[in-house]
Design an enzyme around this catalytic site. Structure first.
Site, PDB file in Angstrom:
ATOM      1  N   ASP A 193       0.815  -1.206   0.000  1.00  0.00           N
ATOM      2  CA  ASP A 193       0.000   0.000   0.000  1.00  0.00           C
ATOM      3  C   ASP A 193       0.851   1.260   0.000  1.00  0.00           C
ATOM      4  OD1 ASP A 193       0.810  -0.858   2.520  1.00  0.00           O
ATOM      5  OD2 ASP A 193      -0.767   0.231   3.567  1.00  0.00           O
ATOM      6  N   ASP A 205       7.725   3.947   2.506  1.00  0.00           N
ATOM      7  CA  ASP A 205       8.329   5.161   3.050  1.00  0.00           C
ATOM      8  C   ASP A 205       9.840   4.986   3.231  1.00  0.00           C
ATOM      9  OD1 ASP A 205       8.109   3.656   5.537  1.00  0.00           O
ATOM     10  OD2 ASP A 205       6.096   4.501   5.710  1.00  0.00           O
ATOM     11  N   THR A 233      11.644  -2.431   4.112  1.00  0.00           N
ATOM     12  CA  THR A 233      10.901  -3.674   3.904  1.00  0.00           C
ATOM     13  C   THR A 233      10.879  -4.065   2.433  1.00  0.00           C
ATOM     14  OG1 THR A 233       9.518  -3.252   5.845  1.00  0.00           O
ATOM     15  CG2 THR A 233       8.686  -4.814   4.221  1.00  0.00           C
ATOM     16  N   LYS A 274       6.064   7.478  -0.473  1.00  0.00           N
ATOM     17  CA  LYS A 274       6.349   8.601   0.423  1.00  0.00           C
ATOM     18  C   LYS A 274       7.867   8.820   0.422  1.00  0.00           C
ATOM     19  CE  LYS A 274       3.754   8.868   4.100  1.00  0.00           C
ATOM     20  NZ  LYS A 274       3.221   8.734   5.489  1.00  0.00           N
ATOM     21  N   ASP A 294      -4.556   2.102   8.017  1.00  0.00           N
ATOM     22  CA  ASP A 294      -5.267   2.301   9.276  1.00  0.00           C
ATOM     23  C   ASP A 294      -4.535   3.207  10.254  1.00  0.00           C
ATOM     24  OD1 ASP A 294      -3.158   0.484   9.899  1.00  0.00           O
ATOM     25  OD2 ASP A 294      -4.269  -0.131  11.680  1.00  0.00           O
ATOM     26  N   ARG A 320      -9.593   1.676   8.017  1.00  0.00           N
ATOM     27  CA  ARG A 320      -9.173   0.951   6.809  1.00  0.00           C
ATOM     28  C   ARG A 320     -10.251   0.970   5.725  1.00  0.00           C
ATOM     29  NH1 ARG A 320      -4.504  -2.012   7.604  1.00  0.00           N
ATOM     30  NH2 ARG A 320      -4.074  -2.830   9.692  1.00  0.00           N
TER      31      ARG A 320
END
Length: 275
Positions: free
Chosen positions: A182, A185, A189, A213, A241, A247
């Site tokens: 989704d 940043d 990960t 981002k 969320d 969400r």
């Protein structure tokens, strides 16, 4: 009398011929105008479809009270989450769906001649709405799988820097992997998952994120497919969320800064993690 009848007959015939000729000319002119109008309508429809606005979709929106032509401010004011949101939505439901179609076309084109199976691997939990819409917009055969990970926060890009809470159900060896998330940043990960799946023998590994981002990027990471560039704000909705809430919002909005910037405020850690 016979002469008169003959003359009248010829006059009548001439009149019918004149009327027929005039009518035919008018019909031909009408047909030309109709063909010109049809061509213009077809050109207009092609332009609308190219922008993701097919006449069928417009008709559905006109009769669907949940998809009225509301601007960003109206969307927030009509939402049950308006008390925590800034005045205007960042991305409306209509904008999101248009972008989904664009991403679906780009991904379909990229994998149209793939020499092997394609698998979309969604990064839980925030990806569920995005992945659901995206998968239906992709027009090439593909599998769907999921992972759920957290970062150890070691400040390094490594498959050893992520803790797998839920692994994929199937092997990725020999497959073309598309990691779907989704938001990206810090980049830790995404970069670590790319390395992980490459080590597991994936034929190729690409990434797709709905929001990028960049202001929070801490490590370089290549994102192959991006929905939107996102400002450095805490965003909720469309799967994202705040402590498990919001969400289900069909749009994406920014939380009012004073609600999470104070010492006693609930930290939006789920949105600004080491992703």
């Amino acid at each position: 009398d016979e002469v008169g009848i003959g003359v009248a007959g010829r006059v009548c015939t001439a009149g019918v011929c004149l009327l027929t000729t005039t009518t035919r000319c008018q019909c031909d002119d009408d047909h030309r105008k109709l063909r010109l109008l049809e061509a213009r309508v077809e050109a207009l429809e092609r332009g609308m479809i190219a922008r993701g606005l097919s006449p069928q979709n417009l008709m559905k929106k006109m009769h669907d009270p949940t998809t009225k032509n509301l601007d960003g401010a109206q969307i927030v004011q009509s939402s049950w989450a308006r008390s925590v949101l800034k005045d205007e939505a960042l991305f409306t439901q209509a904008e999101i769906q248009t972008t989904i179609q664009r991403l679906g076309e780009e991904i379909s084109a990229a994998y149209s001649h793939a020499d092997g199976e394609v698998v979309l691997i969604g990064l839980l939990d925030g990806v569920f709405m995005f992945l659901s819409d995206l998968a239906r917009a992709i027009k090439v055969p593909h599998e769907i799988d999921f992972v759920k990970v957290s970062s150890y926060g070691l400040g390094t890009v490594s498959s050893g820097n992520i803790r797998i809470k839920k692994d994929t159900d199937h092997s990725v060896a020999g497959k073309h992997v598309l990691i779907v998330d989704d938001i990206c940043d810090s980049g830790y990960t995404s970069a670590s998952l790319v390395e992980l799946f490459e080590r597991r023998g994936a034929k190729s590994v690409k990434t797709c994120v709905f929001l990028d981002k960049r202001a929070r990027r801490q490590v370089p990471v290549h994102l192959d497919f991006v929905g939107y560039q996102c400002s450095d704000e805490f965003v909720i909705g469309y799967g994202m969320d705040w402590a498990g809430k919001y969400r289900s919002l069909p749009f994406i909005g920014a939380v009012k800064p004073h609600l999470y910037a104070t010492p006693n405020a609930l930290s939006p850690s789920t949105n600004v993690s080491a992703k």
